[in-house]
Design a protein around this motif. Structure first.
Motif, PDB file in Angstrom:
ATOM      1  N   PHE A   1       0.864  -1.176   0.000  1.00  0.00           N
ATOM      2  CA  PHE A   1       0.000   0.000   0.000  1.00  0.00           C
ATOM      3  C   PHE A   1       0.899   1.224   0.000  1.00  0.00           C
ATOM      4  O   PHE A   1       1.720   1.390   0.896  1.00  0.00           O
ATOM      5  CB  PHE A   1      -0.889  -0.054   1.246  1.00  0.00           C
ATOM      6  CG  PHE A   1      -1.975   0.951   1.254  1.00  0.00           C
ATOM      7  CD1 PHE A   1      -3.075   0.816   0.413  1.00  0.00           C
ATOM      8  CD2 PHE A   1      -1.921   2.066   2.096  1.00  0.00           C
ATOM      9  CE1 PHE A   1      -4.083   1.762   0.427  1.00  0.00           C
ATOM     10  CE2 PHE A   1      -2.938   2.998   2.101  1.00  0.00           C
ATOM     11  CZ  PHE A   1      -4.017   2.841   1.266  1.00  0.00           C
ATOM     12  N   PRO A   2       0.767   2.089  -0.997  1.00  0.00           N
ATOM     13  CA  PRO A   2       1.786   3.117  -1.185  1.00  0.00           C
ATOM     14  C   PRO A   2       1.748   4.265  -0.183  1.00  0.00           C
ATOM     15  O   PRO A   2       2.329   5.310  -0.450  1.00  0.00           O
ATOM     16  CB  PRO A   2       1.513   3.617  -2.608  1.00  0.00           C
ATOM     17  CG  PRO A   2       0.094   3.315  -2.847  1.00  0.00           C
ATOM     18  CD  PRO A   2      -0.234   2.112  -2.040  1.00  0.00           C
ATOM     19  N   TYR A   3       1.040   4.126   0.915  1.00  0.00           N
ATOM     20  CA  TYR A   3       1.046   5.189   1.914  1.00  0.00           C
ATOM     21  C   TYR A   3       1.449   4.598   3.257  1.00  0.00           C
ATOM     22  O   TYR A   3       1.227   3.413   3.504  1.00  0.00           O
ATOM     23  CB  TYR A   3      -0.347   5.829   2.027  1.00  0.00           C
ATOM     24  CG  TYR A   3      -0.771   6.527   0.765  1.00  0.00           C
ATOM     25  CD1 TYR A   3      -0.291   7.806   0.472  1.00  0.00           C
ATOM     26  CD2 TYR A   3      -1.624   5.912  -0.136  1.00  0.00           C
ATOM     27  CE1 TYR A   3      -0.667   8.436  -0.705  1.00  0.00           C
ATOM     28  CE2 TYR A   3      -2.002   6.541  -1.309  1.00  0.00           C
ATOM     29  CZ  TYR A   3      -1.524   7.804  -1.586  1.00  0.00           C
ATOM     30  OH  TYR A   3      -1.881   8.435  -2.745  1.00  0.00           O
ATOM     31  N   PRO A   4       2.011   5.433   4.127  1.00  0.00           N
ATOM     32  CA  PRO A   4       2.433   4.904   5.426  1.00  0.00           C
ATOM     33  C   PRO A   4       1.250   4.602   6.348  1.00  0.00           C
ATOM     34  O   PRO A   4       1.395   3.885   7.320  1.00  0.00           O
ATOM     35  CB  PRO A   4       3.300   6.026   6.010  1.00  0.00           C
ATOM     36  CG  PRO A   4       2.909   7.257   5.270  1.00  0.00           C
ATOM     37  CD  PRO A   4       2.424   6.836   3.933  1.00  0.00           C
ATOM     38  N   ARG A   5       0.111   5.184   6.063  1.00  0.00           N
ATOM     39  CA  ARG A   5      -1.049   4.945   6.911  1.00  0.00           C
ATOM     40  C   ARG A   5      -2.239   4.507   6.075  1.00  0.00           C
ATOM     41  O   ARG A   5      -2.318   4.827   4.894  1.00  0.00           O
ATOM     42  CB  ARG A   5      -1.428   6.216   7.670  1.00  0.00           C
ATOM     43  CG  ARG A   5      -0.489   6.518   8.755  1.00  0.00           C
ATOM     44  CD  ARG A   5      -0.626   7.893   9.331  1.00  0.00           C
ATOM     45  NE  ARG A   5       0.672   8.271   9.864  1.00  0.00           N
ATOM     46  CZ  ARG A   5       1.205   7.691  10.938  1.00  0.00           C
ATOM     47  NH1 ARG A   5       0.527   6.780  11.601  1.00  0.00           N
ATOM     48  NH2 ARG A   5       2.399   8.039  11.350  1.00  0.00           N
ATOM     49  N   ILE A   6      -3.140   3.840   6.754  1.00  0.00           N
ATOM     50  CA  ILE A   6      -4.321   3.363   6.026  1.00  0.00           C
ATOM     51  C   ILE A   6      -5.558   3.676   6.840  1.00  0.00           C
ATOM     52  O   ILE A   6      -5.511   3.697   8.077  1.00  0.00           O
ATOM     53  CB  ILE A   6      -4.188   1.843   5.766  1.00  0.00           C
ATOM     54  CG1 ILE A   6      -5.297   1.338   4.858  1.00  0.00           C
ATOM     55  CG2 ILE A   6      -4.185   1.059   7.073  1.00  0.00           C
ATOM     56  CD1 ILE A   6      -5.065  -0.079   4.362  1.00  0.00           C
ATOM     57  N   TYR A   7      -6.639   3.980   6.174  1.00  0.00           N
ATOM     58  CA  TYR A   7      -7.891   4.208   6.892  1.00  0.00           C
ATOM     59  C   TYR A   7      -8.541   2.861   7.177  1.00  0.00           C
ATOM     60  O   TYR A   7      -8.469   1.956   6.348  1.00  0.00           O
ATOM     61  CB  TYR A   7      -8.881   5.023   6.051  1.00  0.00           C
ATOM     62  CG  TYR A   7      -8.414   6.410   5.682  1.00  0.00           C
ATOM     63  CD1 TYR A   7      -7.595   7.149   6.526  1.00  0.00           C
ATOM     64  CD2 TYR A   7      -8.822   6.985   4.485  1.00  0.00           C
ATOM     65  CE1 TYR A   7      -7.193   8.426   6.182  1.00  0.00           C
ATOM     66  CE2 TYR A   7      -8.427   8.258   4.133  1.00  0.00           C
ATOM     67  CZ  TYR A   7      -7.605   8.975   4.990  1.00  0.00           C
ATOM     68  OH  TYR A   7      -7.215  10.226   4.643  1.00  0.00           O
TER      69      TYR A   7
END
Ligand code: SF4
Ligand SMILES: [Zn+2]
Ligand SMILES: [Zn+2]
Lengths: 378, 783
Positions: free
Chosen positions: B12-18
């Motif tokens: 997942f290309p972001y450090p955080r996920i919803y």
């Protein structure tokens, strides 16, 4: 619907371009807004209605168009359907050709044959439309029509029946749609009314000083009841609609002034005649025994040995062939074997007794003795 | 961020996920594993596209069969956005994995957007571009060139033939821009590069039409294999797209043009007979044999494709009476003349295809069967005649399409002839609508052919409506809530003015001065209190105009003007884009602006008002469709009869999906905030039809407000929003780091185990209690 549209189109047709002028009397739509144009399928020369009335009032007269040699009659004049007169004429020709060449796909061995037929008919039609080889084509047409008169009229009947049936179905569908629409509307109105009533009721109760919570509870209860009731009603309605649909399906043939019969068999070609068969295809064959030319079992006593039957004058008295006698005897002997009582007992009681009877007879025949001995045979 | 869902590793290309992204992915995976269709509603602004792509790419790369992803979106900008996301994702994957995966992702759009030919690309209309391109690239043109005749060819297209057919473009993700640039560098046509590379792509991103419009799908998407994963994004309007793709409108003018087209054909045939009769003869012979050109379907240049859907296509030979070119032309002429005759009728006619055909046959002796073959026969003829200026034949093509459709389907379609444009018009201007009533018809082949179809949008409530209308069944149907650490959007329903009079756009009271004044007050108040941009949606242009002029008379606009610049959407798209431009500028420089627009217009569908561009959105009135429309009435009746969807339910559903769509315009992310006002008494009863994530933040107390109550609440909300909210407070609640996610997974696993154990034997109470304690401890530790 479409037919009606067509009928109305005459009166409802809006004025064509303003600069329309009758080529015969030179009056224009501008001067006479009610002017109607007519054509005669003889030559398709357009003229206004008053010209047509005037020129052909006293019987047939030549077409007023310069260079046109046709003689026209008033009663053949009509309003044109298509704006393009070429198409108008083409359609007239097609009407004639189609009435003659009305073969159907199922009359051909293969789709390809049918397509070739269509192609050929189209070629003929084209000749007529484009005035190529008119005489030859006409001759072909006439001779074909003559030769196939019966087939043509048969197909004609078939086609018109089909279209009637189609129209009736269409009508029925439309009626049902209207019914359904009305039903849906009624339901909606009913729902609205009930809701409004409920509201009024609650307000009334509150006004007369009942406790709010109680009223609310009651209202909720009625709502619940209503939902249940509605669900039931929905089911009922569905059933009713289906029944209605079935009923009208059944009466599909009964209403209207034209008679159409449901379930008519599609026309079937009669099969070639075959010799009369009294048993209607029922065949007799021996399952249990083989008929032999002669029977001689020396071990058996004379009265049981078929061999001696040959010498029995009683057996041959009727002029029978000995083989027929054998056959008869064998038949008697084996009749009823292969009938299983238990199977047939399962059926109706009456059938069962009959079955027993047959079996009994068979047994009797087999033993060749009286009723008394029958019981012992088993 | 790298994590696992079951045994599938997701990058997942972001450090955080919803949290909702995680749930969304889990459900997607479930759908793909189960091999079925699904409908998913994901709150807008929560990174739907990136979650979707991450999961599907991971899935694709993990499994050996590498199922192709077909991602359909509505607009060019959405396609471009998705391509950019995909590109970022693939870059991230390469970085993380340490090697580049063999991967191709391409976007496809019309020639008009992808053409490089110096003169062709300057054409304004898409159909002209198509036609001119065809005249430069068609097979017979090339043949002529080979024979030494002087004809123009497009070099960009020619260069493609020099390349390896399966490697026209290096692997990687190509945005439309990138594709254009590469095409310019290599002098190769981007459009045909994309088209021809489709079989070799892992991901294709294009517009709905390439899959739903049978006229296009037959040509472009025919060879896609069955195991493709199909995604329809922003699909809340998909039923209308389906219907439009099969509906045709004809006017007297278009019929006149069609006649001209037929006459042209006729002339061309005569010409060809004298110059090259063998070609016609050749075509005829082929038709007799029932041969179809083997490569016909793959012909990129084909004039038009058969509009009938694959299941309904007849595979037999062309009927004998339209085999010859001249016969067919006469046939078309007759058909068009018939249509012209029908146009002369001065009252409204509605009829189904069956009765239309019966009447047609009665008058013109045109049978159903040759009619069905019209489109195919016309294509063949155009090919034989080697016509290049095909844009002249477009009206004719439309007639042929209509002919084929009307003879193919007897259900789900209706012909409506409207002689007058409006109730009051006196000069007839007839339109013959051939309208598709059943959205399921166009989309059926998609569901039949592909094993996994994913339908998703930010606002697709109620979820059950879509499977019902489109005739499919789902294995997953989910609507996600939005996790927010603090409430960042404020939906409310205003039902009364400050004078307690009910407000509504309902027909009876819509022009009532007191109602209009109350709406005016509402607008003034919200313009006063909200910073920067305000967007107002009206149900229709007509209503908007009358309200605006009444406001003008009441002096309301003058008051508003003090706080905001006023801009209005018009049906003219250029004017509207100018208005939008000004709106943006005014928001940027602090003047603030209010945009008055229409709930079914361009603005409501494609334009985002993120952050300061949209702090408040007001829906004035419930955006019902214009119910007097005959086409709508017919569709309602059809829905009632066929799918048992009641008229009012559908109208209300349709209005609410548009309302939700409008509201969603202002909230484009979790760091965004905005006020959503539904101003109509009738919204109160319809709140359940709002998407779950909106409904969740709409307390009962906010569903029956008067204007001044609403103003007070909005003021309070804005005050809260103005306090900076440190990002770390959101962590663990509305955004998860990898640890949060792991913890969630562990907890869920445990719950699952516990559930199974409980089910297995009832004596596990002790363990259960401990489990419960453990969880709580963990939670405490975290917070
Ligand atoms: S081949 Fe490509 S570049 Fe050439 S005209 Fe067609 S679309 Fe334009
Ligand atoms: Zn006259
Ligand atoms: Zn004459």
């Amino acid at each position: 619907m479409s037919k009606q549209a067509q009928n109305n189109s005459a009166s409802a047709r809006r004025p064509p371009e303003e600069d329309e002028i009758c080529r015969v009397c030179k009056s224009s739509r501008y001067l006479n807004p009610n002017m109607k144009f007519l054509v005669n399928p003889e030559c398709y020369h357009e003229m206004c209605e008053s010209c047509a009335d005037r020129i052909f009032a006293s019987g047939p007269a030549p077409c007023p168009y310069a260079g046109c040699t046709k003689t026209l009659r008033r009663n053949k004049f009509r309003k044109q359907t298509f704006a393009d007169l070429k198409v108008e004429r083409e359609v007239d020709i097609r009407k004639r050709v189609n009435a003659i060449f009305n073969k159907r796909e199922d009359e051909f061995n293969s789709l390809r044959d049918y397509n070739n037929y269509l192609n050929e008919v189209e070629d003929l039609t084209f000749n007529l439309i484009n005035k190529v080889d008119i005489e030859k084509t006409e001759r072909k047409l006439l001779s074909y029509a003559e030769a196939n008169r019966r087939a043509i009229s048969q197909n004609d009947v078939r086609a018109s029946k089909e279209s009637q049936r189609l129209a009736a179905e269409e009508r029925l569908k439309k009626e049902q749609a209207i019914q359904r629409r009305e039903a849906a509307q009624r339901e909606l109105d009913e729902e609205r009314r009930v809701r409004a009533e409920g509201k009024a009721d609650v307000i009334h109760k509150l006004a007369s000083g009942e406790s709010a919570t109680k009223v609310a509870k009651e209202a909720k209860k009625t709502v619940l009841k209503r939902t249940l009731f509605k669900q039931q009603a929905e089911v009922d309605k569905q059933a009713r609609l289906e029944a209605a649909a079935a009923a009208s399906e059944a009466t599909l043939n009964g209403d209207g002034d034209d008679l159409v019969f449901a379930g008519l068999k599609q026309h079937v070609e009669a099969a070639p005649l075959r010799p009369y068969d009294a048993y209607g295809g029922l065949a007799f064959e021996r399952k249990m025994s083989n008929l032999q030319n002669s029977y001689d079992d020396g071990a058996l006593p004379r009265h049981e040995n078929l061999y001696y039957l040959k010498q029995d004058p009683r057996a041959m008295a009727g002029g029978y062939n000995i083989k027929e006698v054998y056959s008869q005897v064998l038949c008697e002997a084996f009749a009823g074997l292969g009938v299983f009582l238990s199977d047939e007992l399962g059926e109706k009681a009456g059938a069962a007794t009959r079955g027993t009877g047959t079996a009994g007879a068979a047994v009797a025949a087999a033993t060749g003795s009286g009723d008394v001995q029958m019981m012992d045979a088993f | 961020m790298r994590f696992h869902i079951d045994d599938l590793e997701i990058l997942f290309p972001y450090p955080r996920i919803y949290p909702e992204q995680y749930d969304y992915m889990c459900d997607l995976k479930r759908t793909l594993d189960g091999g079925g269709h699904c409908v998913l509603e994901m709150p807008s602004g929560t990174g739907k596209t990136v979650s979707l792509l991450s999961l599907i790419i991971a899935y694709q790369q993990h499994h050996p069969e590498k199922r192709k992803l077909i991602y359909c979106s509505r607009t060019m900008s959405e396609i471009e956005k998705a391509l950019a996301e995909l590109k970022a994702l693939m870059k991230y994957r390469t970085d993380q994995l340490g090697y580049e995966e063999e991967f191709r992702g391409l976007g496809l759009t019309s020639r008009k957007n992808l053409c490089l030919h110096p003169s062709v690309k300057r054409e304004k209309s898409g159909s002209v571009v198509d036609s001119r391109c065809r005249s430069l690239t068609a097979g017979f043109v090339k043949e002529k060139k080979e024979r030494g005749e002087s004809v123009d060819l497009c070099v960009y297209h020619e260069n493609l033939d020099l390349l390896e057919p399966h490697n026209l473009i290096p692997p990687g993700v190509w945005t439309l821009d990138g594709l254009l640039r590469y095409g310019e560098e290599q002098k190769q046509c981007p459009y045909f590069t994309a088209r021809r590379m489709m079989p070799f792509c892992n991901v294709i991103i294009y517009s709905y039409h390439y899959l739903l419009d049978p006229k296009i799908a037959e040509r472009v998407s025919k060879e896609l294999s069955k195991d493709c994963i199909v995604v329809f994004d922003e699909a809340h309007n998909i039923d209308n797209v389906c219907i439009e793709s099969l509906s045709i409108d004809m006017t007297e003018d278009s019929l006149r043009k069609a006649t001209r087209g037929v006459d042209n054909l006729d002339r061309k045939i005569t010409e060809m007979k004298s110059t090259d009769a063998a070609k016609l003869q050749n075509e005829y012979a082929k038709l007799v044999e029932g041969l179809r050109e083997a490569d016909e379907a793959r012909d990129e240049q084909a004039f038009m494709a058969n509009p009938a859907l694959p299941d309904d296509l007849l595979k037999e030979a062309i009927p004998g009476n339209i085999r010859r070119a001249e016969h067919f032309v006469a046939f078309l002429k007759r058909f068009i003349e018939y249509l012209k005759t029908r146009m002369k009728v001065l009252h409204v006619v509605a009829e189904n295809p069956t009765s239309f055909l019966a009447h047609l046959k009665e008058l013109t002796f045109i049978e159903k069967k040759p009619l069905r073959f019209c489109a195919e026969r016309l294509t063949s003829l155009v090919r034989t005649l080697e016509l290049t200026n095909i844009e002249d034949f477009q009206p004719l093509q439309e007639v042929a399409t209509f002919a084929t459709l009307v003879a193919t389907y007897d259900k789900g379609f209706l012909l409506i002839l409207e002689p007058y444009e409006s109730e009051t018009a006196t000069v007839p201007n007839p339109i013959l609508h051939f309208t598709c009533l059943d959205a399921a018809i166009a989309i059926k082949p998609v569901f039949d052919r592909f094993s996994s179809v994913i339908i998703t949008s930010g606002t697709i409530s109620p979820l059950e409506m879509y499977p019902k209308m489109l005739g499919f069944s789902t294995i997953v149907q989910e609507s996600y809530t939005m996790t927010l650490a603090r409430k960042s959007f404020l939906p409310m329903i205003v039902t009364r003015g400050s004078d307690q009079g009910a407000i509504s756009s309902g027909f009876q009271i819509r022009n009532d001065p007191s109602v209009v004044r109350n709406y005016g007050n509402l607008l003034t108040e919200f313009c006063k209190l909200s910073p920067d941009g305000v967007v107002v949606f009206f149900p229709s242009y007509l209503y908007m105009e009358s309200i605006i002029s009444m406001w003008q008379g009441m002096g309301i606009l003058d008051t508003v003007w003090k706080y905001k610049l006023i801009l209005v959407e018009t049906p003219d798209s250029q004017e509207t884009s100018l208005a939008l431009e000004t709106f943006r500028t005014a928001c940027n420089n602090g003047r603030g602006a209010v945009l008055l627009c229409v709930a079914r217009g361009k603005v409501s569908e494609g334009i985002d008002f993120d952050h300061h561009y949209g702090r408040t959105v007001i829906n004035i009135g419930v955006p019902f469709q214009y119910t007097e429309s005959r086409i709508l009435k017919a569709r309602l009746e059809f829905l009632r009869e066929t799918y048992r969807i009641r008229e009012n339910d559908f109208l209300s559903f349709d209005a609410m999906r548009h309302a939700a769509q409008c509201l969603g315009r202002v909230l484009r992310g979790k760091d965004d905030y905005g006020i959503m006002v539904l101003a109509d008494r009738r919204f109160q009863k319809k709140r359940n039809q709002l998407p779950k994530w909106m409904n969740q933040y709409l307390p009962d107390s906010d569903t029956n407000l008067s204007v001044d109550q609403a103003t007070a609440i909005a003021k309070k909300f804005l005050r809260e929003m103005s306090v900076t909210y440190p990002a770390h407070l959101q962590e663990g609640i509305s955004t998860w780091s990898l640890e949060d996610l792991k913890m969630h997974q562990a907890k869920r696993d445990e719950e699952e185990i516990r559930f199974l154990q409980e089910k297995g034997n009832g004596v596990m109470m002790e363990v259960d209690e401990f489990g419960g304690l453990d969880d709580e401890d963990m939670l405490d530790a975290d917070v």
